[in-house]
Scaffold this active site. Structure first.
Site, PDB file in Angstrom:
ATOM      1  N   LYS A  87       0.535 -18.211 -22.736  1.00  0.00           N
ATOM      2  CA  LYS A  87       0.968 -19.193 -21.724  1.00  0.00           C
ATOM      3  C   LYS A  87       1.439 -18.466 -20.465  1.00  0.00           C
ATOM      4  O   LYS A  87       1.683 -17.246 -20.504  1.00  0.00           O
ATOM      5  CB  LYS A  87       2.105 -20.051 -22.294  1.00  0.00           C
ATOM      6  CG  LYS A  87       3.369 -19.249 -22.645  1.00  0.00           C
ATOM      7  CD  LYS A  87       4.392 -20.080 -23.416  1.00  0.00           C
ATOM      8  CE  LYS A  87       5.598 -19.241 -23.785  1.00  0.00           C
ATOM      9  NZ  LYS A  87       6.526 -19.945 -24.705  1.00  0.00           N
ATOM     10  N   TYR A 102      19.638  -6.504   4.924  1.00  0.00           N
ATOM     11  CA  TYR A 102      20.296  -7.769   5.275  1.00  0.00           C
ATOM     12  C   TYR A 102      21.734  -7.777   4.766  1.00  0.00           C
ATOM     13  O   TYR A 102      22.011  -7.355   3.636  1.00  0.00           O
ATOM     14  CB  TYR A 102      19.558  -8.946   4.638  1.00  0.00           C
ATOM     15  CG  TYR A 102      18.277  -9.337   5.345  1.00  0.00           C
ATOM     16  CD1 TYR A 102      18.276  -9.683   6.694  1.00  0.00           C
ATOM     17  CD2 TYR A 102      17.080  -9.370   4.647  1.00  0.00           C
ATOM     18  CE1 TYR A 102      17.093 -10.062   7.326  1.00  0.00           C
ATOM     19  CE2 TYR A 102      15.897  -9.745   5.261  1.00  0.00           C
ATOM     20  CZ  TYR A 102      15.918 -10.092   6.604  1.00  0.00           C
ATOM     21  OH  TYR A 102      14.747 -10.465   7.220  1.00  0.00           O
TER      22      TYR A 102
HETATM   23  C1  LIG Z   1       6.815 -19.105 -25.774  1.00  0.00           C
HETATM   24  C2  LIG Z   1       6.754 -19.559 -27.172  1.00  0.00           C
HETATM   25  C3  LIG Z   1       6.429 -18.658 -28.195  1.00  0.00           C
HETATM   26  C4  LIG Z   1       6.332 -17.159 -27.980  1.00  0.00           C
HETATM   27  O1  LIG Z   1       7.641 -16.638 -27.974  1.00  0.00           O
HETATM   28  P1  LIG Z   1       7.953 -15.066 -27.755  1.00  0.00           P
HETATM   29  O2  LIG Z   1       9.427 -15.014 -27.879  1.00  0.00           O
HETATM   30  O3  LIG Z   1       7.468 -14.731 -26.405  1.00  0.00           O
HETATM   31  O4  LIG Z   1       7.245 -14.330 -28.828  1.00  0.00           O
HETATM   32  C5  LIG Z   1       6.234 -19.161 -29.472  1.00  0.00           C
HETATM   33  N1  LIG Z   1       6.381 -20.489 -29.722  1.00  0.00           N
HETATM   34  C6  LIG Z   1       6.747 -21.375 -28.771  1.00  0.00           C
HETATM   35  C7  LIG Z   1       6.916 -22.798 -29.123  1.00  0.00           C
HETATM   36  C8  LIG Z   1       6.957 -20.936 -27.469  1.00  0.00           C
HETATM   37  O5  LIG Z   1       7.324 -21.816 -26.524  1.00  0.00           O
END
Ligand SMILES: *Cc1c(COP(=O)(O)O)cnc(C)c1O
Length: 382
Positions: free
Chosen positions: A47, A272
């Protein structure tokens, strides 16, 4: 028509991002080795553009290594991953079907996670009116109060003879909230709730599988594995274990180019807000990377980079496109026209950067900017 630039992207960009696909694959294999049960399918969460590293090349490399299950958050991410991996692998969309998107799930053979009674209803209606028996995962919340059916909703659906009519759930899933803290009692509590929910679910769907662990959960041991593991961040080299050495291999290297080096003649304010004062005789390097590139502003006056083996501190505030480092410790020979400062790499893990910026590796990775010149290397690791 405007001519496209003829110079190399590496020459044009302000910073260079290298993604080591061989290391990525090695990390996936390492996670697989943590899962002794061959019936457990270790997938990959890709994702958010594979945590900022590029969903297409990442998914392709993992598919070639034998990964058969990919998880994304959104439908559009699923479409991208489907195109990258071809027809074979299973692509699971964790946010499930929004209103009006059901047809696209079918067209791209995306497996929805059904998170709420409304999504279950939507998918059931679609399956019934289209005479398709599409796979799905059903999400039950076991302690995060984020996504998934509440315990009560799950119970009611299980008792309702029509609750899942026409559905063909592949698996029941849930998500751990504290998996990186191995001693946190939440883990055991969630495991108990999930085990019990899965047993109930199997009363109705005897072949249903379970999907429970993220990266960190894999290291909690076999009882947490079930049949589909969903590791994300560890694939990309971040440490899944709080307070233990990182078993994963670094995947990301980020180097910023030095645009200008100046020697400060008399003590001088920097950046800044004039929040840093360079001492008389100090050397400052201005690097073409800023918060618009995902170098978080909280790195201001706290972060570090490396030039060769020399640690150099961020001087003053990170600005949108530029960050100044105090490079007084670096000999002039190390500050030539091709000099870069390593922001993430062998000296600086993603976790180090996150700690200095006051955040987590996930945010550092998913903030990686769009202006970098990206290269993907896949030399086999010795
Ligand atoms: C993002 C996510 C994962 C992966 O988690 P990591 O901690 O990056 O391994 C797995 N399951 C769900 C539902 C997630 O949202």
């Amino acid at each position: 028509m405007r001519p496209t630039p003829t110079s190399r992207p590496d020459d044009r960009a302000g910073a260079l991002l290298t993604v080591d696909l061989a290391a990525l694959v090695e990390n996936w294999r390492l996670l697989k080795r943590q899962v002794p049960d061959p019936a457990c399918n270790v997938g990959a969460v890709v994702k958010a553009d594979a945590y900022g590293l590029g969903a297409e090349p990442v998914a392709k490399a993992l598919k070639e290594a034998g990964c058969t299950t990919f998880f994304v958050a959104h439908l559009d991410e699923g479409v991208t991953v489907r195109a990258a991996v071809g027809d074979g692998p299973r692509v699971v969309v964790m946010h499930g079907p929004n209103k009006g998107t059901e047809r696209d799930f079918a067209a791209y053979r995306l497996v929805p996670v059904l998170n709420s009674p409304a999504q279950i209803d939507r998918w059931r209606t679609f399956a019934a009116t289209n005479d398709v028996l599409m796979e799905s995962l059903v999400h039950v919340d076991t302690g995060m109060s984020r996504l998934g059916l509440t315990a009560r909703e799950f119970e009611e659906l299980m008792l309702d003879p029509d609750g899942f009519v026409g559905l063909h759930p592949l698996a029941l899933m849930s998500h751990l909230s504290c998996a990186e803290e191995t001693k946190n009692p939440m883990n055991g509590e969630q495991l108990l709730k999930f085990t019990s929910a899965l047993a109930t679910f199997r009363g109705k769907f005897p072949d249903a599988k379970g999907s429970f662990t993220n990266s960190s959960g894999i290291f909690l041991g076999a009882p947490y594995h079930f049949q589909f593991a969903r590791p994300g961040v560890a694939l990309y080299g971040a440490n899944p274990l709080e307070a233990k050495p990182n078993p994963m291999i670094p995947v990301v290297r980020l180097r910023g180019k030095i645009l200008q080096v100046r020697r400060v003649d008399a003590a001088a304010p920097v950046g800044y807000g004039a929040t840093y004062t360079a001492q008389d005789g100090a050397k400052l390097a201005t690097v073409s990377i800023g918060y618009a590139d995902g170098l978080l502003r909280s790195f201001s006056n706290r972060g570090h980079g490396y030039i060769d083996d020399i640690k150099v501190p961020v001087a003053g505030r990170v600005s949108m496109d530029l960050t100044i480092f105090d490079v007084s410790a670096v000999p002039d020979s190390g500050l030539g026209p091709d000099a870069t400062i390593e922001i993430i790499g062998t000296h600086r893990t993603v976790d180090d950067v996150a700690a200095e910026a006051g955040t987590i590796s996930y945010e550092v990775l998913t903030s990686l900017g769009a202006r970098y010149s990206r290269s993907y290397v896949s030399a086999p690791r010795k």
